[in-house]
Design a protein around this motif. Sequence first.
Motif, PDB file in Angstrom:
ATOM      1  N   ASP A  79     -23.053 -18.283 -28.651  1.00  0.00           N
ATOM      2  CA  ASP A  79     -22.628 -17.264 -27.694  1.00  0.00           C
ATOM      3  C   ASP A  79     -23.082 -17.696 -26.304  1.00  0.00           C
ATOM      4  N   PRO A  80     -22.164 -18.178 -25.460  1.00  0.00           N
ATOM      5  CA  PRO A  80     -22.550 -18.674 -24.135  1.00  0.00           C
ATOM      6  C   PRO A  80     -23.067 -17.553 -23.213  1.00  0.00           C
ATOM      7  N   ASN A  81     -22.807 -16.305 -23.539  1.00  0.00           N
ATOM      8  CA  ASN A  81     -23.262 -15.187 -22.708  1.00  0.00           C
ATOM      9  C   ASN A  81     -24.573 -14.566 -23.174  1.00  0.00           C
ATOM     10  N   TYR A  82     -25.187 -15.152 -24.214  1.00  0.00           N
ATOM     11  CA  TYR A  82     -26.433 -14.602 -24.745  1.00  0.00           C
ATOM     12  C   TYR A  82     -27.569 -14.853 -23.763  1.00  0.00           C
ATOM     13  N   SER A  83     -28.346 -13.832 -23.512  1.00  0.00           N
ATOM     14  CA  SER A  83     -29.461 -13.974 -22.574  1.00  0.00           C
ATOM     15  C   SER A  83     -30.757 -13.571 -23.251  1.00  0.00           C
TER      16      SER A  83
END
Length: 85
Positions: A79-83
Amino acid sequence: MAGHDLGFQVVYRGETLEYYRPGGWVFFQRPKDCGGGYWLGRTYDGVFMIEYERPVSLSDGMDFLASMKKVEAKSEEFDPNYSLF
């Protein structure tokens, strides 16, 4: 023993585990005088590692394994948007 084709093995009271697959899931039935149920874990060379922290019914254990398979199936997704923050 049963369940081999379902991705796990069941060892009932008085039986022995005749063969195992390293990392394979196994239910060991507990004595009735100890509360019954099953220990659920994985087999490795010379070791049985309990993976569920308490005795479990066969039904609840199978639900746990189904959940584990769903998690494992998604473990490679990114997930490239996982923070973290």
